[in-house]
Design a protein around this motif. Structure first.
Motif, PDB file in Angstrom:
ATOM      1  N   PHE A  86       0.858  -1.247   0.067  1.00 58.40           N
ATOM      2  CA  PHE A  86      -0.001   0.110   0.242  1.00 58.40           C
ATOM      3  C   PHE A  86       0.884   1.312   0.080  1.00 58.40           C
ATOM      4  CE2 PHE A  86      -1.788   3.433   3.035  1.00 58.40           C
ATOM      5  CZ  PHE A  86      -2.757   3.864   1.944  1.00 58.40           C
ATOM      6  N   LEU A  87       1.726   1.116   0.829  1.00 57.72           N
ATOM      7  CA  LEU A  87       2.636   2.292   1.232  1.00 57.72           C
ATOM      8  C   LEU A  87       3.506   2.702  -0.232  1.00 57.72           C
ATOM      9  CD1 LEU A  87       4.011   2.057   4.797  1.00 57.72           C
ATOM     10  CD2 LEU A  87       2.275   3.441   3.836  1.00 57.72           C
ATOM     11  N   THR A  88       3.730   1.481  -0.855  1.00 53.85           N
ATOM     12  CA  THR A  88       4.826   1.881  -2.152  1.00 53.85           C
ATOM     13  C   THR A  88       3.803   1.900  -3.441  1.00 53.85           C
ATOM     14  OG1 THR A  88       4.915  -0.675  -2.367  1.00 53.85           O
ATOM     15  CG2 THR A  88       6.776   0.618  -1.223  1.00 53.85           C
ATOM     16  N   GLY A  89       2.482   1.745  -3.427  1.00 52.39           N
ATOM     17  CA  GLY A  89       1.584   1.948  -4.614  1.00 52.39           C
ATOM     18  C   GLY A  89       1.570   0.863  -5.294  1.00 52.39           C
ATOM     19  N   THR A  90       1.803  -0.509  -4.718  1.00 46.23           N
ATOM     20  CA  THR A  90       1.655  -1.606  -5.594  1.00 46.23           C
ATOM     21  C   THR A  90       0.795  -2.588  -5.524  1.00 46.23           C
ATOM     22  OG1 THR A  90       3.429  -2.692  -4.041  1.00 46.23           O
ATOM     23  CG2 THR A  90       4.472  -1.579  -5.853  1.00 46.23           C
ATOM     24  N   LEU A  91      -0.218  -2.153  -4.805  1.00 46.27           N
ATOM     25  CA  LEU A  91      -1.498  -3.013  -4.598  1.00 46.27           C
ATOM     26  C   LEU A  91      -2.092  -3.204  -5.964  1.00 46.27           C
ATOM     27  CD1 LEU A  91      -2.959  -1.762  -1.201  1.00 46.27           C
ATOM     28  CD2 LEU A  91      -2.092  -3.999  -1.777  1.00 46.27           C
ATOM     29  N   GLY A  92      -3.251  -3.906  -5.836  1.00 46.47           N
ATOM     30  CA  GLY A  92      -3.899  -4.240  -7.039  1.00 46.47           C
ATOM     31  C   GLY A  92      -4.689  -3.162  -7.745  1.00 46.47           C
ATOM     32  N   GLY A  93      -5.377  -2.623  -7.017  1.00 39.38           N
ATOM     33  CA  GLY A  93      -6.318  -1.058  -7.218  1.00 39.38           C
ATOM     34  C   GLY A  93      -6.745  -0.531  -6.285  1.00 39.38           C
ATOM     35  N   PRO A  94      -7.773   0.458  -6.634  1.00 35.23           N
ATOM     36  CA  PRO A  94      -8.096   1.443  -5.587  1.00 35.23           C
ATOM     37  C   PRO A  94      -9.125   0.724  -4.584  1.00 35.23           C
ATOM     38  CG  PRO A  94      -8.607   2.446  -7.978  1.00 35.23           C
ATOM     39  CD  PRO A  94      -8.041   0.690  -7.976  1.00 35.23           C
TER      40      PRO A  94
ATOM     41  N   ARG B 263      12.590   7.668  -2.862  1.00 36.57           N
ATOM     42  CA  ARG B 263      11.710   6.499  -2.557  1.00 36.57           C
ATOM     43  C   ARG B 263      11.041   6.401  -1.311  1.00 36.57           C
ATOM     44  NH1 ARG B 263      14.744   2.419   0.971  1.00 36.57           N
ATOM     45  NH2 ARG B 263      13.162   0.961   0.207  1.00 36.57           N
ATOM     46  N   TYR B 264      11.289   7.342  -0.399  1.00 38.55           N
ATOM     47  CA  TYR B 264      10.513   7.600   0.851  1.00 38.55           C
ATOM     48  C   TYR B 264       9.397   8.404   0.683  1.00 38.55           C
ATOM     49  CZ  TYR B 264      14.504   4.993   2.845  1.00 38.55           C
ATOM     50  OH  TYR B 264      15.434   4.022   2.873  1.00 38.55           O
ATOM     51  N   ARG B 265       9.323   9.398  -0.362  1.00 38.51           N
ATOM     52  CA  ARG B 265       8.209  10.364  -0.667  1.00 38.51           C
ATOM     53  C   ARG B 265       6.994   9.765  -0.654  1.00 38.51           C
ATOM     54  NH1 ARG B 265      10.325  15.345  -2.766  1.00 38.51           N
ATOM     55  NH2 ARG B 265       8.279  15.598  -3.868  1.00 38.51           N
ATOM     56  N   GLY B 266       6.737   8.702  -1.491  1.00 36.66           N
ATOM     57  CA  GLY B 266       5.412   8.056  -1.532  1.00 36.66           C
ATOM     58  C   GLY B 266       5.026   7.714  -0.095  1.00 36.66           C
ATOM     59  N   PRO B 267       5.814   6.648   0.461  1.00 37.17           N
ATOM     60  CA  PRO B 267       5.361   6.312   1.777  1.00 37.17           C
ATOM     61  C   PRO B 267       5.020   7.187   2.583  1.00 37.17           C
ATOM     62  CG  PRO B 267       7.129   4.879   0.798  1.00 37.17           C
ATOM     63  CD  PRO B 267       6.851   5.997  -0.058  1.00 37.17           C
ATOM     64  N   ALA B 268       5.759   8.446   2.643  1.00 41.53           N
ATOM     65  CA  ALA B 268       5.662   9.464   3.766  1.00 41.53           C
ATOM     66  C   ALA B 268       4.062  10.217   3.439  1.00 41.53           C
ATOM     67  CB  ALA B 268       6.505  10.633   3.587  1.00 41.53           C
ATOM     68  N   ARG B 269       3.911  10.430   1.999  1.00 41.85           N
ATOM     69  CA  ARG B 269       2.598  10.724   1.828  1.00 41.85           C
ATOM     70  C   ARG B 269       1.307  10.028   2.179  1.00 41.85           C
ATOM     71  NH1 ARG B 269       3.018  14.370  -3.086  1.00 41.85           N
ATOM     72  NH2 ARG B 269       1.285  12.950  -4.077  1.00 41.85           N
ATOM     73  N   ARG B 270       1.615   8.635   1.973  1.00 44.90           N
ATOM     74  CA  ARG B 270       0.419   7.800   2.436  1.00 44.90           C
ATOM     75  C   ARG B 270       0.440   7.481   3.891  1.00 44.90           C
ATOM     76  NH1 ARG B 270      -1.305   3.916  -2.030  1.00 44.90           N
ATOM     77  NH2 ARG B 270      -1.016   5.225  -3.995  1.00 44.90           N
TER      78      ARG B 270
ATOM     79  N   ALA C   2       6.445  18.384   6.127  1.00 43.67           N
ATOM     80  CA  ALA C   2       4.881  18.612   6.575  1.00 43.67           C
ATOM     81  C   ALA C   2       4.250  19.037   4.892  1.00 43.67           C
ATOM     82  CB  ALA C   2       4.503  19.784   7.375  1.00 43.67           C
ATOM     83  N   ALA C   3       5.047  19.948   4.069  1.00 48.15           N
ATOM     84  CA  ALA C   3       4.316  20.419   2.974  1.00 48.15           C
ATOM     85  C   ALA C   3       4.087  19.292   1.900  1.00 48.15           C
ATOM     86  CB  ALA C   3       5.385  21.459   2.168  1.00 48.15           C
ATOM     87  N   LEU C   4       5.045  18.212   1.770  1.00 50.56           N
ATOM     88  CA  LEU C   4       4.818  17.206   0.987  1.00 50.56           C
ATOM     89  C   LEU C   4       3.580  16.346   1.412  1.00 50.56           C
ATOM     90  CD1 LEU C   4       6.218  15.250  -0.882  1.00 50.56           C
ATOM     91  CD2 LEU C   4       6.897  13.912   0.910  1.00 50.56           C
ATOM     92  N   ILE C   5       3.427  16.272   2.674  1.00 53.45           N
ATOM     93  CA  ILE C   5       2.059  15.492   3.183  1.00 53.45           C
ATOM     94  C   ILE C   5       0.787  16.251   2.833  1.00 53.45           C
ATOM     95  CG2 ILE C   5       0.989  14.551   5.262  1.00 53.45           C
ATOM     96  CD1 ILE C   5       3.490  13.613   6.267  1.00 53.45           C
ATOM     97  N   ASN C   6       0.813  17.813   3.335  1.00 52.64           N
ATOM     98  CA  ASN C   6      -0.049  18.622   2.957  1.00 52.64           C
ATOM     99  C   ASN C   6      -0.669  18.411   1.526  1.00 52.64           C
ATOM    100  OD1 ASN C   6      -0.575  18.857   5.630  1.00 52.64           O
ATOM    101  ND2 ASN C   6       0.698  20.942   5.402  1.00 52.64           N
ATOM    102  N   GLU C   7       0.278  18.659   0.550  1.00 54.91           N
ATOM    103  CA  GLU C   7       0.144  18.517  -0.815  1.00 54.91           C
ATOM    104  C   GLU C   7      -0.626  17.388  -1.261  1.00 54.91           C
ATOM    105  OE1 GLU C   7       2.574  18.655  -4.946  1.00 54.91           O
ATOM    106  OE2 GLU C   7       3.439  18.558  -3.049  1.00 54.91           O
ATOM    107  N   HIS C   8      -0.175  16.117  -0.639  1.00 60.85           N
ATOM    108  CA  HIS C   8      -1.161  14.772  -1.045  1.00 60.85           C
ATOM    109  C   HIS C   8      -2.579  15.014  -0.316  1.00 60.85           C
ATOM    110  CE1 HIS C   8      -1.467  10.620  -1.806  1.00 60.85           C
ATOM    111  NE2 HIS C   8      -1.648  10.360  -0.693  1.00 60.85           N
ATOM    112  N   LEU C   9      -2.624  15.606   0.717  1.00 62.80           N
ATOM    113  CA  LEU C   9      -4.019  15.493   1.500  1.00 62.80           C
ATOM    114  C   LEU C   9      -4.775  16.319   0.614  1.00 62.80           C
ATOM    115  CD1 LEU C   9      -3.092  15.801   5.289  1.00 62.80           C
ATOM    116  CD2 LEU C   9      -4.086  13.809   4.017  1.00 62.80           C
ATOM    117  N   ILE C  10      -4.416  17.510   0.067  1.00 64.51           N
ATOM    118  CA  ILE C  10      -5.334  18.323  -0.846  1.00 64.51           C
ATOM    119  C   ILE C  10      -5.574  17.718  -1.983  1.00 64.51           C
ATOM    120  CG2 ILE C  10      -5.120  20.406  -2.110  1.00 64.51           C
ATOM    121  CD1 ILE C  10      -3.571  21.752   0.195  1.00 64.51           C
ATOM    122  N   GLU C  11      -4.580  16.888  -2.558  1.00 66.85           N
ATOM    123  CA  GLU C  11      -4.934  16.198  -3.642  1.00 66.85           C
ATOM    124  C   GLU C  11      -6.122  15.347  -3.672  1.00 66.85           C
ATOM    125  OE1 GLU C  11      -1.449  14.543  -4.770  1.00 66.85           O
ATOM    126  OE2 GLU C  11      -0.414  16.242  -5.550  1.00 66.85           O
ATOM    127  N   LEU C  12      -6.217  14.662  -2.134  1.00 67.16           N
ATOM    128  CA  LEU C  12      -7.015  13.668  -1.919  1.00 67.16           C
ATOM    129  C   LEU C  12      -8.461  14.461  -1.593  1.00 67.16           C
ATOM    130  CD1 LEU C  12      -5.017  10.988  -0.216  1.00 67.16           C
ATOM    131  CD2 LEU C  12      -6.039  10.834  -2.631  1.00 67.16           C
TER     132      LEU C  12
END
Length: 644
Positions: free
Chosen positions: A350-358, A403-410, A437-447
């Protein structure tokens, strides 16, 4: 008794002092004793004797008195360590020039000092330096010291840094999507030169720079946090202090996090200089040394001159920036183990974005949040995540952090959903660093989650709609969030009407006991309970106006609901409640009533008298305690008493 003994013991005045008092006891303090053979008779132990006590670098770090320092070499090609290496380093520096150009440049810049004052080189370093500062240091609000070869180099660095700041400002303004806050912050930044005056005639540019620094009160304003909102504090925008000899020892500015070095420093002078960045202040995790001249060898030599045990201590306190990567990886793995230990075995995909789908991702989000319902599991997650994010903030925006940016966002999203689900206001990102904090907040806003908006509260008009959206089809998630919203509301507002909110909490517990894991039924009943809480005590009842009913119920709770009141006592209780509400309304009309202790004591005494003459035995037996509690209740319901 001599302080800073490494630099105050060797002068002529020091010799005179020792000769004048040959039999005096000599006590010295120093962080970097002189111990190499080249210092001869001026070695610290020869002047003052053996050490009485030692307090080493890592002792200070472990005590929290100073910070660990991270070292980063940025420009190996400009490392001019000694005269013998001049030609090779010179040709590396101008590798793109022809042989004829090299000869012409060598003729103009015939010494290494001239190279360190070369304007093209300084401009190139200034651009890199400004980029490093804005991307790594500015987000957390800290400042920088720039150490250069000479006074002439200092004023050239000032000019080059100002040009580089303007270039970056224009580049930010030209982006398709601009960051208004970043542009404002860059535009606020200033560069000051702090150098001593020459006894002989000096270039006008150096005089002008020194005069400007004096008018700006540069050193004092450098030590202050940025204040963009007060026009009178514009000079707190001094982000760079450019120096060559001054402020390298004995200068304490906790707001300084990074030192950019373009000057050859050795032994104790080098160790003293880099210690400027290890002062402790809120939000500062490490100090940084960025090396533009190739000090790595000198740093190793400076460390080697100490005994082996001191060498290990110094090396522990001064680490290469890459030393944070294993720590970052270990903290990431600890987070994975936390969730896997709680039964969420698919957390890494899940953290690395390699699950089957949404749909699979939604399932893992709900499962991960579900297992964090126990307070300990939630608290451990917050601690582990903050440590991971703090390490990541040190590495960002470097390539090693990618490589840690995606897991941090999730993980940040999971933390926000946990806060939303369990209405846990203690969960926050405080102290993790502005970059992450800016990295995570950007992801939250996207969601579609605005990090600036607090979790939805029970009585918000769109509460049910928002909770249904958070649940994404999960009845358990919906019921869980509603349950925690009801509990939070009852806890927060309990003092405003203890009897009412105690009854609502008991109803909640009854529903949970009755319906167990029937999440759909629970969600439906929670909506009904929410409506009851929203309605409150409702409209006036003929015999009991709302505030009289509030005080009557709480009086009954204070004497013990198990106490069986006779019909006569019940009538007396109604009359007592009405009298008390009347007394309260009249008393609290005084302006700022609750800030006047004498008036509050007088009110409590009046209530106590009413309780003693009430004629109700169970009230009279506890009159003092009840008077205190009713006074507290009246303060909480000040607005309601005046409004009713």
């Amino acid at each position: 008794m001599v302080d800073e003994a490494h630099r105050t013991q060797g002068s002529e005045m020091g010799d005179n002092l020792f000769e004048a008092f040959p039999n005096a006891a000599r006590v010295a303090f120093t962080g970097t004793p002189l111990i190499t053979e080249r210092h001869g008779g001026k070695q610290t132990v020869k002047r003052f004797g053996e050490y009485i006590d030692t307090y080493k670098l890592m002792d200070s770090v472990e005590d929290g008195a100073t910070l660990q320092i991270l070292y980063e070499g940025r420009t190996a090609n400009t490392a001019l360590r000694d005269k013998a290496e001049f030609d090779n380093s010179f040709e590396d520096l101008f590798a793109d020039r022809s042989v004829e150009d090299l000869l012409a440049i060598k003729k103009k810049y015939g010494a290494t000092g001239d190279i360190l004052e070369a304007e093209n080189r300084i401009r190139a370093i200034a651009r890199d330096l400004v980029g490093h500062y804005i991307d790594n240091i500015l987000p957390n609000g800290f400042k920088a010291q720039v150490v250069c070869h000479s006074k002439l180099a200092a004023v050239r660095y000032q000019r080059a840094l100002r040009e580089a700041l303007q270039e970056r400002l224009q580049a930010e303004r030209a982006k398709p999507t601009t960051d208004a806050d970043l542009i404002r912050r860059i535009d606020f930044l200033k560069v000051a030169v702090v150098v001593s005056s020459d006894a002989t005639n000096e270039p006008a540019a150096i005089t002008a720079a020194r005069k400007e620094a004096r008018e700006w009160n540069a050193v004092e304003n450098f030590c202050k946090p940025f204040n963009l909102d007060d026009y009178g504090k514009a000079y707190t925008g001094i982000a760079f202090l450019v120096v060559c000899d001054m402020l390298l020892t004995g200068f304490d500015a906790p707001i300084e996090q990074v030192m950019y070095i373009d000057k050859r420093l050795k032994e104790h002078n080098l160790l003293q200089a880099i210690a400027r960045v290890n002062r402790v202040t809120q939000g500062k995790q490490r100090g940084f040394i960025v090396d533009y001249i190739g000090l790595a060898n000198h740093l190793t030599e400076a460390l080697k001159i100490y005994a082996s045990e001191d060498l290990a201590d110094l090396q522990a306190g001064l680490k290469n920036l890459t030393s944070e990567l294993p720590i970052l990886e270990e903290r990431y793995r600890r987070l994975l183990q936390h969730f896997q230990g709680l039964g969420v075995h698919d957390i890494e995909p899940f953290l690395t974005g390699t699950l089957g789908g949404p749909d699979e991702e939604v399932r893992i989000v709900h499962k991960a949040v579900d297992v964090l319902e126990p307070i300990k599991a939630r608290a451990d997650f917050e601690v582990y995540l903050k440590k991971f994010l703090m390490s990541l903030d040190l590495i960002l925006p470097g390539a090693a952090a990618h490589r840690y940016r995606g897991p941090a966002r999730r993980l940040g999203y999971l933390m926000r959903m946990t806060k939303e689900r369990f209405k846990d206001e203690s969960i926050n990102f405080a102290g993790v660093g502005e970059k992450v904090a800016a990295l995570i907040n950007e992801h939250l806003i996207e969601l579609g989650v605005d990090p600036k908006i607090p979790p939805v509260e029970l009585l918000d008009p769109d509460f049910v709609e928002l909770v249904t959206g958070h649940a994404q089809g999960s009845s358990r998630a919906k019921a869980s969030e509603m349950e925690h919203a009801i509990r939070k509301h009852c806890t927060i507002h309990f003092d405003e009407d203890p009897a009412f909110f105690k009854r609502m909490s008991e109803k909640l517990d009854t529903l949970i006991a009755k319906h167990g894991d029937d999440w759909k039924a629970l969600a439906e009943h929670y909506e009904e309970l929410r409506s009851e809480i929203r309605a409150g005590r409702g409209e006036t009842i003929a015999a009991h106006p709302p505030e009289v009913l509030v005080f009557r119920d709480n009086l009954l709770g204070l004497i013990g609901e198990e106490a069986m009141l006779s019909v006569e006592d019940a009538v007396l209780l109604d009359a007592l409640s009405a009298r008390l509400v009347g007394i309260l309304r009249e008393s609290i009309l005084i302006v700022d009533f609750w800030r006047k202790p004498d008036q509050v004591r007088r009110l409590r005494a009046t209530i106590d008298t009413e309780l003693m003459v009430s004629g109700i035995g169970s009230v009279q037996d506890q009159h003092q305690r009840i008077a205190v509690e009713l006074t507290k209740l009246a303060e909480k319901r000040h607005a309601e008493l005046l409004r009713s």
